[in-house]
Motif scaffolding. Structure first.
Motif, mmCIF file in Angstrom:
data_model
loop_
_atom_site.group_PDB
_atom_site.id
_atom_site.type_symbol
_atom_site.label_atom_id
_atom_site.label_comp_id
_atom_site.label_asym_id
_atom_site.label_seq_id
_atom_site.Cartn_x
_atom_site.Cartn_y
_atom_site.Cartn_z
ATOM 1 N N UNK A 8 -7.393 11.404 -16.070
ATOM 2 C CA UNK A 8 -6.814 11.934 -16.186
ATOM 3 C C UNK A 8 -7.259 13.347 -15.462
ATOM 4 N N UNK A 9 -9.138 12.913 -15.015
ATOM 5 C CA UNK A 9 -9.263 13.354 -13.683
ATOM 6 C C UNK A 9 -9.048 13.466 -12.528
ATOM 7 N N UNK A 10 -8.482 12.106 -12.737
ATOM 8 C CA UNK A 10 -7.816 12.029 -11.472
ATOM 9 C C UNK A 10 -6.472 12.740 -11.005
ATOM 10 N N UNK A 11 -5.868 12.238 -12.133
ATOM 11 C CA UNK A 11 -4.453 13.935 -11.901
ATOM 12 C C UNK A 11 -4.788 15.182 -12.074
ATOM 13 N N UNK A 12 -6.000 15.927 -12.634
ATOM 14 C CA UNK A 12 -6.077 17.188 -12.246
ATOM 15 C C UNK A 12 -6.537 17.390 -11.010
ATOM 16 N N UNK A 13 -7.167 16.714 -10.577
ATOM 17 C CA UNK A 13 -7.888 16.887 -9.270
ATOM 18 C C UNK A 13 -6.783 16.917 -8.267
ATOM 19 N N UNK A 48 -15.064 21.461 -13.063
ATOM 20 C CA UNK A 48 -13.527 22.002 -12.404
ATOM 21 C C UNK A 48 -13.722 23.351 -12.401
ATOM 22 N N UNK A 49 -13.369 24.377 -10.932
ATOM 23 C CA UNK A 49 -13.667 25.407 -11.505
ATOM 24 C C UNK A 49 -12.747 26.328 -11.317
ATOM 25 N N UNK A 50 -11.677 26.972 -12.489
ATOM 26 C CA UNK A 50 -10.485 27.310 -12.312
ATOM 27 C C UNK A 50 -10.466 28.498 -11.281
ATOM 28 N N UNK A 55 -6.712 24.216 -10.945
ATOM 29 C CA UNK A 55 -8.057 24.328 -10.906
ATOM 30 C C UNK A 55 -8.796 22.923 -9.362
ATOM 31 N N UNK A 56 -10.100 23.865 -8.453
ATOM 32 C CA UNK A 56 -10.809 23.252 -7.593
ATOM 33 C C UNK A 56 -11.510 22.347 -8.302
ATOM 34 N N UNK A 57 -12.257 21.672 -7.764
ATOM 35 C CA UNK A 57 -13.476 20.761 -7.989
ATOM 36 C C UNK A 57 -14.256 20.819 -7.610
ATOM 37 N N UNK A 58 -15.893 21.106 -8.610
ATOM 38 C CA UNK A 58 -16.558 21.626 -8.011
ATOM 39 C C UNK A 58 -17.246 20.512 -7.828
ATOM 40 N N UNK A 59 -18.942 21.095 -7.323
ATOM 41 C CA UNK A 59 -19.507 20.133 -6.516
ATOM 42 C C UNK A 59 -19.998 18.586 -7.256
ATOM 43 N N UNK A 60 -20.099 19.202 -8.266
ATOM 44 C CA UNK A 60 -19.782 17.810 -8.968
ATOM 45 C C UNK A 60 -18.469 17.257 -9.817
ATOM 46 N N UNK A 61 -17.718 17.100 -9.745
ATOM 47 C CA UNK A 61 -16.210 17.277 -9.910
ATOM 48 C C UNK A 61 -15.974 15.858 -8.113
ATOM 49 N N UNK A 62 -16.687 16.342 -7.846
ATOM 50 C CA UNK A 62 -16.547 16.531 -6.591
ATOM 51 C C UNK A 62 -16.836 14.675 -5.784
#
Length: 294
Positions: A8-13, A48-50, A55-62
């Motif tokens: 799900x994380x990948x789909x949102x990214x 993510x940051x809205x 929804x944009x990836x944060x550095x942690x998300x990246x």
């Protein structure tokens, strides 16, 4: 860490929105949001940051993208290992320009589904190149090889295009035997600032600069030609679907283009996708040859 949450994380990214990810996953956007929140709680950081754009990836998300994609690849390999080659199933999403999507892929998909009754083929037609990095499709057909991206590129086949008009239009106007005879005729083509690939700039090769009727869709252009609205450049493989459309000045205006098959580089190890890509390539070559011979 739950693989399903990573999926799900990948789909949102890739979709950059909860609703877009939900459509791909066949899941409510609210459910997607809860699952993302659960994963964020598990890792102890916002992924993510809205923003106004989505929804944009944060550095942690990246930093989570690479391990999540590795898990995705491992899950696909495990699924493949339990599936017999003769019974390929599941979903295959193919992105393609609309001429290919309308006139070629339906027949190719039909034959692939006959070979694999449990296979689900989705055809995505977009007025741009499909983004494989965001997993908009499993593989894509393009009209030119890309210069960038982690992709494998395979040349599929050449195809031909000619100037054409409906016989009703031709009957209402003086015979067209020379290029100069095209002056004063109504032309049909692409909207200039929406041509996303130089290979689609057909009219410029005829010396004609302006189209009186234009669309970003080659299928809409063909419908205008079928309606007797004017002349335009059409795919030879589309003409059998358009009763009454005739080629014009074939000895003076003849274009050749190529289709290319694009796959994400990480999918090279997937036997399932490689088998399906081979069948897609063979089917597309055969269908172009069949229709151009009619």
């Amino acid at each position: 860490m739950d693989w399903d949450d990573l999926r799900i994380f990948l789909a949102v990214a890739r979709a950059e929105s909860l609703s877009g990810a939900g459509r791909r996953l066949n899941m409510d956007a609210s459910t997607v949001g809860r699952r993302v929140a659960r994963l964020e709680a598990a890792v102890g950081a916002a992924l993510f940051a809205k923003t106004p754009q989505g929804y944009a990836l944060t550095s942690e998300g990246g930093r989570l993208i690479a391990p999540a994609e590795a898990a995705e690849k491992a899950a696909a390999a495990a699924s493949e290992a339990t599936r017999r080659e003769a019974g390929i199933s599941g979903q295959l999403r193919i992105g393609a320009p609309d001429g290919c999507a309308n006139y070629l892929l339906p027949q190719v998909a039909q034959k692939m589904c006959e070979t694999h009754p449990r296979l689900e083929v989705q055809i995505v037609s977009l007025p741009r190149v499909v983004n494989l990095s965001k997993r908009e499709a499993d593989m894509a057909i393009a009209v030119s090889p890309p210069d960038t991206g982690r992709l494998t590129v395979q040349r599929l086949t050449d195809y031909r295009l000619h100037l054409a008009a409906h016989r009703d239009y031709l009957d209402r106007h003086a015979p067209i035997t020379e290029l100069d005879d095209l002056r004063g005729h109504r032309m049909i083509g692409y909207i200039p600032d929406m041509i996303y690939d130089r290979e689609l700039d057909y009219l410029s090769e005829t010396g004609i600069e302006t189209a009186q009727i234009s669309s970003n869709s080659v299928s809409v252009q063909m419908q205008a030609i079928r309606a007797g609205a004017g002349l335009g450049i059409v795919h030879d493989f589309a003409i059998p679907f358009a009763a009454g459309v005739r080629r014009v000045l074939t000895d003076r205006i003849s274009l050749t283009r190529s289709f290319w098959l694009l796959r994400h580089a990480d999918d090279r190890a997937s036997r399932r996708l490689t088998l399906l890509a081979d069948q897609l390539a063979q089917g597309l070559r055969a269908e172009v040859a069949r229709l151009e011979a009619l």
